[in-house]
Design an enzyme around this catalytic site. Structure first.
Site, PDB file in Angstrom:
ATOM      1  N   ASP A 190     -17.188   4.426  -5.963  1.00  0.00           N
ATOM      2  CA  ASP A 190     -16.039   4.157  -5.091  1.00  0.00           C
ATOM      3  C   ASP A 190     -15.249   2.937  -5.509  1.00  0.00           C
ATOM      4  O   ASP A 190     -14.331   2.531  -4.784  1.00  0.00           O
ATOM      5  CB  ASP A 190     -16.521   3.978  -3.649  1.00  0.00           C
ATOM      6  CG  ASP A 190     -17.338   2.697  -3.473  1.00  0.00           C
ATOM      7  OD1 ASP A 190     -18.270   2.482  -4.275  1.00  0.00           O
ATOM      8  OD2 ASP A 190     -17.049   1.914  -2.543  1.00  0.00           O
ATOM      9  N   ASP A 194     -23.616   1.572  -2.390  1.00  0.00           N
ATOM     10  CA  ASP A 194     -22.781   1.115  -1.275  1.00  0.00           C
ATOM     11  C   ASP A 194     -21.361   1.640  -1.397  1.00  0.00           C
ATOM     12  O   ASP A 194     -20.704   1.475  -2.429  1.00  0.00           O
ATOM     13  CB  ASP A 194     -22.751  -0.417  -1.238  1.00  0.00           C
ATOM     14  CG  ASP A 194     -24.076  -1.002  -0.782  1.00  0.00           C
ATOM     15  OD1 ASP A 194     -24.493  -0.692   0.346  1.00  0.00           O
ATOM     16  OD2 ASP A 194     -24.699  -1.754  -1.564  1.00  0.00           O
ATOM     17  N   ASP A 239     -23.262   5.410  -7.571  1.00  0.00           N
ATOM     18  CA  ASP A 239     -23.265   4.085  -6.961  1.00  0.00           C
ATOM     19  C   ASP A 239     -23.869   4.255  -5.568  1.00  0.00           C
ATOM     20  O   ASP A 239     -23.940   5.369  -5.040  1.00  0.00           O
ATOM     21  CB  ASP A 239     -21.824   3.572  -6.888  1.00  0.00           C
ATOM     22  CG  ASP A 239     -21.698   2.331  -6.046  1.00  0.00           C
ATOM     23  OD1 ASP A 239     -22.333   1.325  -6.393  1.00  0.00           O
ATOM     24  OD2 ASP A 239     -20.989   2.383  -5.021  1.00  0.00           O
TER      25      ASP A 239
END
Length: 218
Positions: free
Chosen positions: A167, A13, A11
């Site tokens: 995250d 961001d 991922d």
């Protein structure tokens, strides 16, 4: 590094780029501009990783449907006014280069737009190291498995040899839906307890821990 996983998908961001606070502030500012109560920090953090309009539907469920694009445009303006100030988490550049030197295939699966990811890759200097990427607008939003399925198909790697690193629970659920192992990082948008409940193979609390984990298990 060991090489259990041929393809490692990140991922962007909150996993590679330290952007969570700016995303949250931009969502809240966009809501205020159109005269509605902004979401809480927690609610705004929860939608990070989704495609923008899908994210706004979750963050602002009482907004009239025909106004989501208006809020999305205001969000983009706030975010773009600050995105050049954002930086990779410390150690990310070194980690990506180390993985590339060990002949891992590297990918990105992100809720960013293609234009946004292209700008971020160029600003970070990491563009040459990624073999394939998928963005919101090109695929179904996470947690649908399409991003991972397309990356694996493009690079010719099966689910058992692919690792998703993210995250948010959206990342972990996408991986589960694609039959791919997932590793959670707890320094981004979602908390450790929330991530652990999504059953990743492990959770790491820093880029240094992530690097050590990949050296031992990647």
């Amino acid at each position: 590094m060991t090489k259990k996983f041929e393809l490692i998908v990140f991922d962007w961001d909150g996993t590679l780029l330290d952007s969570t606070a700016v995303i949250v502030a931009s969502v809240q500012a966009a809501a205020r501009e159109v005269g509605i109560d902004p979401p809480s920090d927690e609610r705004a953090r929860h939608i990070i990783g989704l495609g923008l309009v899908d994210a706004l539907r979750h963050a602002l469920p009482d907004l009239e449907p025909d106004r989501y694009e208006e809020v999305a445009e205001r969000y983009r303006r706030h975010y773009l006014s600050q995105d050049q100030t954002l930086s990779l988490f410390s150690g990310v550049g070194e980690l990506v280069r180390e993985l590339a030197a060990a002949d891992h295939l590297l990918g990105v699966a992100t809720g960013k737009s293609r234009q946004g990811l292209g700008r971020a890759l160029a600003q970070s200097g990491l563009e040459p190291y990624f073999h394939a990427t998928r963005c919101a607008g090109e695929c179904h939003s996470k947690p649908h498995p399409q991003m991972l399925e397309e990356l694996m198909a493009e690079l010719g790697v099966g689910p058992e040899a692919t690792l998703m690193i993210g995250d948010t629970t959206h990342d972990l659920q996408m991986a589960r839906n694609a039959g791919v192992p997932a590793l959670a990082v707890t320094y981004g948008a979602h908390g450790r307890d929330q991530l652990a409940a999504a059953d990743p193979i492990d959770c790491v609390a820093s880029v240094a821990e992530l690097t050590a984990w990949l050296r031992a298990n990647g």
